[in-house]
Design an enzyme around this catalytic site. Structure first.
Site: not given
Length: 291
Positions: A43, A116, A153
């Site tokens: 990331e 995300k 994540c």
């Protein structure tokens, strides 16, 4: 294709954006030399993890997607014949930013991006200051070698995200990640946190009958206050760890996966067959109470 070789790059980063991109590109070359067909980067690999502070100057790190970094990596993908999964800080418009992963096919084509969905806000992880939650929904990408799903994540902690991506046809789930320990924290807590992180993602592999590849950064940042814990790993569809990287060192690793095994796992433990989709409507509520 039944079998595909996936690689990951676990590396430390610096404050030099161009240097980080060049380093990642060289690591992709190393993975390709080891036979990788799909390579996943960690990331926000073009910078230090800047979300430890709320600083307006950090917005200058962002770029459009497609943009300069994807242009550079598309050339690498085409040259090497590999798929590249690249997590970047996206500038969508003035004042509108996302934590985004681009997927580049083995011929260098830009296949699209995933933004995300789950954005954390914790001490040293002030992501809500920088990132607007994703609005593209969950995504799969039909690459030359496999249909892949990408989550990022904090998405790792949500079984709903993994399930929906699997239901869309993902054969492998990739999680670019940046997570670490405060260096002031005791070792027992470190171990407990890492085990929870890994166990959660292994459960996604089991529940959905697919391989999971989680790629984390490594090294000390935030003037030594944060140690990113590395520990990148690959899980098979039964949650067995096929490989786990070091907590200390940079690594480029390649693993062959047989994605045809998904059918065997899903028929022997038929979670997909036995889902009671008629009973799941309450999950769309924030909390199930009298209100």
């Amino acid at each position: 294709m039944s079998k595909v070789k996936v690689g990951f790059v676990q590396m430390s980063c610096s404050g030099d954006k161009a240097g980080n991109l060049a380093k990642a590109s060289q690591q992709i070359r190393e993975a390709a030399a080891k036979g990788a067909q799909i390579v996943c980067l960690q990331e926000l690999f073009t910078s230090l993890y800047f979300c430890d502070v709320e600083d307006y100057d950090n917005f200058s790190l962002a770029e459009p997607i497609p943009g300069p970094s994807t242009d550079s990596l598309q050339k690498v993908a085409a040259e090497l014949g590999v798929v590249i999964i690249a997590s970047l800080f996206e500038k969508r418009a003035q004042g509108l930013y996302h934590n985004t992963t681009a997927v580049l096919d083995a011929d260098g084509a830009y296949l699209g991006k995933y933004r995300k969905m789950h954005i954390p806000d914790d001490p040293a992880y002030y992501e809500k200051f920088y990132f607007t939650p994703g609005d593209l929904g969950y995504k799969v990408f039909k690459t030359k070698f496999a249909t892949i799903g990408v989550l990022i994540c904090w998405d790792q902690w949500y079984p709903e995200a993994a399930r929906i991506t699997a239901l869309m046809g993902a054969e492998i789930l990739f999680y670019p990640t940046a997570i670490g320990w405060a260096t002031s924290q005791d070792e027992a807590t470190n171990v407990e946190q890492y085990n929870a992180w890994q166990t959660m993602q292994r459960s996604h592999a089991v529940a959905n009958g697919i391989h999971v590849v989680s790629v984390n950064r490594v090294g000390f940042e935030q003037e030594g206050r944060m140690k990113f814990w590395g520990g990148s790993f690959i899980s098979n569809p039964f949650g067995t760890i096929m490989y786990q990287a070091s907590h200390e060192n940079e690594e480029v690793y390649v693993q062959e996966l047989d994605i045809a095994l998904t059918d065997r796992y899903r028929t022997h433990w038929p979670f997909m067959r036995d889902r009671r989709i008629d009973s799941y409507a309450p999950i769309t509520k924030r909390y199930i109470d009298e209100a």
